[in-house]
Enzyme design. Structure first.
Site, PDB file in Angstrom:
ATOM      1  N   SER A 143       0.852  -1.184   0.000  1.00  0.00           N
ATOM      2  CA  SER A 143       0.000   0.000   0.000  1.00  0.00           C
ATOM      3  C   SER A 143       0.892   1.239   0.000  1.00  0.00           C
ATOM      4  CB  SER A 143      -0.876  -0.006   1.258  1.00  0.00           C
ATOM      5  OG  SER A 143      -1.482   1.245   1.491  1.00  0.00           O
ATOM      6  N   TYR A 156      -3.058  -0.501  10.098  1.00  0.00           N
ATOM      7  CA  TYR A 156      -2.932  -0.829   8.676  1.00  0.00           C
ATOM      8  C   TYR A 156      -1.567  -0.414   8.146  1.00  0.00           C
ATOM      9  CZ  TYR A 156      -4.191  -0.908   3.680  1.00  0.00           C
ATOM     10  OH  TYR A 156      -4.235  -1.149   2.331  1.00  0.00           O
TER      11      TYR A 156
END
Length: 260
Positions: A143, A156
């Site tokens: 990501s 995350y």
């Protein structure tokens, strides 16, 4: 085009029942790969299998939790008996949006477990077979949060940052077995999850469009080419890399407010 031909290859995509996982799976199937889809929700799995089959793709589905090492091992063994896993895409993941000061430790651990530990479990299980064959491709879906911090996604970001370094370490250990381990870092994509914030006038929609040099959200199919490349012979000497498919966000500090 033979460099990108995946005919005869079998690819296991975790979390491949919807969203970006499905988009990458379709790209791989379009290049000739046989799909093996993992998920945890039977209804979503059936919908996904119906979707793939309508398009004429060869596909099978398996319901199991990638964080359950015993269950994952049983399913990997079952899949391998039907045919070898040539490519693994560690796509399954979750996100919990909460300020770090208020986030329960249990929630933090859950995100780490799914997004990082699950990818390790699957990579280890599949790599044991790949090492014997001296061939394989593993792609971890990282990501932009592998590089940047952002408000309310501490778990995350920690998981995806860890996944970036796990990618590099696995590549270091397994390259000698002709296994390439790389990552894809998606930017902001137009999916059902982002639909509510992509409407005209929404502050976050305006922020993303202005922050992205390409001036738009990514389309799920924008990931297909990178997934095919990292799964194919074309990337046989590419190892330990994270390719960011983000429209240029990480290349710039942003557009000045007074820029025309």
């Amino acid at each position: 085009m033979s460099l990108f031909d995946l005919t005869g290859k079998r690819v296991l995509v975790t979390g491949g029942t919807h969203g970006l996982g499905m988009a990458m799976a379709e790209g791989l199937a379009g290049a000739g790969a046989e799909l093996i889809i993992n998920g945890t929700t039977p209804s979503k799995m059936q919908q996904a299998l119906d979707h793939y089959k309508r398009k004429g793709y060869k596909v099978s589905g398996h319901i199991f939790d990638i964080t359950n090492e015993k269950a994952a091992a049983q399913y990997v063994e079952k899949i391998e008996k039907e045919g070898q896993i040539d490519i693994l895409i560690n796509n399954a993941g979750i996100i919990k949006r909460e300020q770090a000061i208020d986030m329960p430790v249990e929630s933090f651990r859950q995100v780490i477990d799914v997004d990082l530990v699950g990818a390790f479990i699957m990579s280890q299980l599949v790599a044991r077979k790949m090492i014997k064959r001296k061939a394989g491709k593993i792609i971890n879906i990282c990501s932009m949060m592998s590089e940047l911090g952002r408000n309310s996604v501490s778990a995350y970001a920690a998981a995806k940052g860890g996944l970036k370094m796990l990618t590099r370490n696995l590549a270091t250990e397994w390259a000698k077995y002709n296994i390439q381990v790389n990552g894809i870092g998606p930017g902001y994509f137009a999916t059902s999850q982002t639909e509510p914030i992509r409407i005209d006038g929404h502050p976050f929609n305006e922020f993303i469009i202005n922050r992205t040099p390409a001036g738009r959200w990514g389309n799920p199919e924008d990931l297909a080419g990178t997934a095919v490349f990292l799964s194919s012979k074309a990337s046989d000497f590419v190892n330990g890399q994270i390719i960011y498919v983000d429209g240029g966000i990480l290349a710039t500090i942003g557009k000045p407010s007074n820029e025309v």
